[in-house]
Scaffold this active site. Structure first.
Site, PDB file in Angstrom:
ATOM      1  N   SER A 258      82.507   6.862  -8.926  1.00 44.87           N
ATOM      2  CA  SER A 258      83.536   7.442  -9.987  1.00 44.87           C
ATOM      3  C   SER A 258      82.800   7.212 -11.215  1.00 44.87           C
ATOM      4  O   SER A 258      81.602   6.869 -11.453  1.00 44.87           O
ATOM      5  CB  SER A 258      84.682   6.226 -10.150  1.00 44.87           C
ATOM      6  OG  SER A 258      84.355   5.236 -10.599  1.00 44.87           O
ATOM      7  N   LYS A 259      83.277   7.730 -12.205  1.00 47.24           N
ATOM      8  CA  LYS A 259      82.869   7.894 -13.695  1.00 47.24           C
ATOM      9  C   LYS A 259      82.180   6.610 -14.146  1.00 47.24           C
ATOM     10  O   LYS A 259      81.191   6.431 -14.744  1.00 47.24           O
ATOM     11  CB  LYS A 259      83.826   8.105 -14.635  1.00 47.24           C
ATOM     12  CG  LYS A 259      84.207   9.732 -14.866  1.00 47.24           C
ATOM     13  CD  LYS A 259      83.940  10.177 -16.454  1.00 47.24           C
ATOM     14  CE  LYS A 259      83.951  11.470 -16.365  1.00 47.24           C
ATOM     15  NZ  LYS A 259      83.497  12.570 -15.837  1.00 47.24           N
TER      16      LYS A 259
END
Ligand code: GLU
Length: 494
Positions: A258-259
């Protein structure tokens, strides 16, 4: 080259234009492309855009751009055409609908009139009673009278597939081996929506068949869809392609990527100045390896060695530090002309706005060898080199005095350097060095002190590329002007 028997390999990358291309999606594209190129087969690009609600404006262009940037050319698909088009699923509605209806006629599928409200109620009830989710098959065995009644009410039905109630569905995955699903774990999934659009499952199976896809290489997350697809192939009397489900990509902490682990948008990597060569190399090692130790592998070598046998079953770890390191390696491998070309647009964008544009290519060409060793991305280059371009350096005068040098000593040293440099010709790194080393002795200063002082005076920084080269590239005039300003700063109150 033959591979996998005498079969002509045809693979596809089938993205849905629902947002920016994610590194995970592009890894799928890369593996398909490498497999096709290794086998001398065809790489097909198909845009799966039937989910109107999730379609994002511009996303298809972003996908094409990303593939072009990485050099993943497609043999059939948008912009290039081919014999099996159209390659946008939204333009193929007339292909899917009759096949869905054919499945109804043959008893493999049925119309379902359940309203969204009823389905929501059913789901809530399943959650309450801790039952597995899935359609409860209310419309599977409607009498023709009941069906006629719904039709008369004008409710547009969806078409659902009839999963066999018993038994198992099995297939062989080229990475994971034999996979078996109990049919009772599968629900009667939708083939055609009430607006007549196909679902992913129907469209993907039909297109893979009609486009004569031989191997489906796709992310792990689709594994649970594959038994549905196998049942559809059987119902349609078609031979399924071979499947390989690529390992999931995790962050270094083994959580879903994820980010938090750094950006996951491929376009952002391009914007930050990662080289496509490094990106291809890095992505190729997310789930494939040559020999468990080789890290730097060129595109040509990847094509040559790529094989499904060396795809891994275990999760791939996305480590941004490794990508940055790799990018540095590729930047160091560029010849200076090439590095200059690639750096220019980053400099145009990233240098302070008071720097005159266009940026001189010749000047950049002289600067690049000085930072090539240090740059980990093209995006870092403007801040590594901005002092070469600005008219006025902005630094704290205290920096000139380094560790305990007096104002008088600094003034004397800079004035001497100023005078001697004025007479130097040619002004190249060797001559600058030959002049400054003895001068530091003459002044009774340690070379470190003296050069540190000159570094701050000419670059405004305590850390910069090698001093003599830097001064030579700045040129005599700029160096003298900067030393003069440093002397003035030493005179002022600070
Ligand atoms: N359209 C699907 C996606 O967005 C394709 C899945 C597949 O390759 O079958 O990833």
């Amino acid at each position: 080259m033959t591979c996998y028997g005498s079969q002509l390999v045809r693979v596809r990358y089938a993205p849905s234009p629902t947002g920016y291309p994610h590194v995970g999606n592009i890894r799928t594209a890369l593996f398909n492309w490498l497999f096709a190129r290794h086998c001398g087969g065809s790489f097909i690009l198909r845009i799966e855009d039937t989910d109107v609600a999730r379609r994002v404006e511009g996303a298809t262009e972003d996908i094409l751009d990303s593939l072009r940037w990485l050099g993943l050319d497609w043999d059939e698909g948008p912009a290039v055409g081919g014999n099996y088009g159209p390659y946008f699923q939204s333009q193929r509605a007339k292909v899917y609908r009759p096949i869905g209806q054919h499945l109804v006629r043959e008893g493999y599928a049925y119309p379902c009139y359940c309203t969204p409200e009823r389905l929501a109620q059913m789901r809530a009830e399943q959650v309450r009673s801790k039952q597995p989710p899935g359609y409860d098959r209310r419309c599977r065995n409607l009498s023709s009278k009941e069906r006629a009644q719904f039709e008369a009410e004008g409710i547009p039905p969806v078409i659902r597939f009839k999963i066999p109630i018993e038994g198992q569905t099995r297939f062989y995955d080229l990475i994971r081996g034999e996979i078996v699903f109990d049919n009772k774990t599968l629900d009667d999934f939708v083939l055609l929506k009430s607006d007549g659009y196909p679902t992913y499952h129907l469209a993907s199976v039909i297109d893979d068949h009609l486009m004569q896809i031989t191997h489906v290489l796709r992310a792990d997350e689709w594994l649970a869809s594959t038994p549905r697809h196998i049942l559809l192939y059987h119902a349609l009397g078609w031979e399924p392609p071979q499947f390989a489900h690529l390992p999931i990509i995790l962050g270094p902490d083994r959580a879903k990527l994820s980010k938090r682990h750094g950006t996951t948008s491929l376009i952002e990597y391009r914007e930050r100045g990662y080289l496509p060569e490094a990106m291809v190399n890095f992505l190729a090692l997310l789930g494939w390896s040559l020999d468990d130790k080789t890290e730097i592998i060129s595109r040509e070598e990847l094509i040559h060695h790529f094989s499904l046998e060396r795809l891994s079953k275990t999760a791939a770890i996305f480590n941004i530090d490794k990508l940055s390191w790799m990018n540095g390696v590729y930047i160091r491998q560029l010849d200076i002309d090439d590095l200059t070309q690639r750096a220019i647009s980053f400099l145009e964008k990233g240098l302070p706005c008071q720097v005159d544009r266009p940026i001189s290519q010749d000047y950049v060409h002289q600067i690049m060898p000085l930072i090539q060793e240090r740059a980990k991305s093209l995006g870092e280059i403007p801040q590594l080199v901005d002092f070469f371009f600005v008219n006025e350096l902005d630094y704290n005068t205290h920096l000139l005095l380094g560790k305990g040098m007096s104002r008088e000593t600094a003034t004397r040293a800079l004035a001497a350097a100023q005078e001697r440099l004025g007479m130097l010709d040619p002004f190249d790194p060797a001559s600058v060095e030959a002049l400054l080393r003895p001068l530091s002795q003459e002044l009774g200063l340690k070379t470190g002190e003296f050069f540190g002082l000159l570094r701050v005076a000419t670059t405004g920084r305590t850390a910069a590329p090698p001093l003599f080269h830097t001064m030579a590239v700045l040129g005599k005039e700029r160096c003298q002007k900067r030393i003069k300003i440093a002397l003035a700063k030493l005179h002022s109150n600070f």
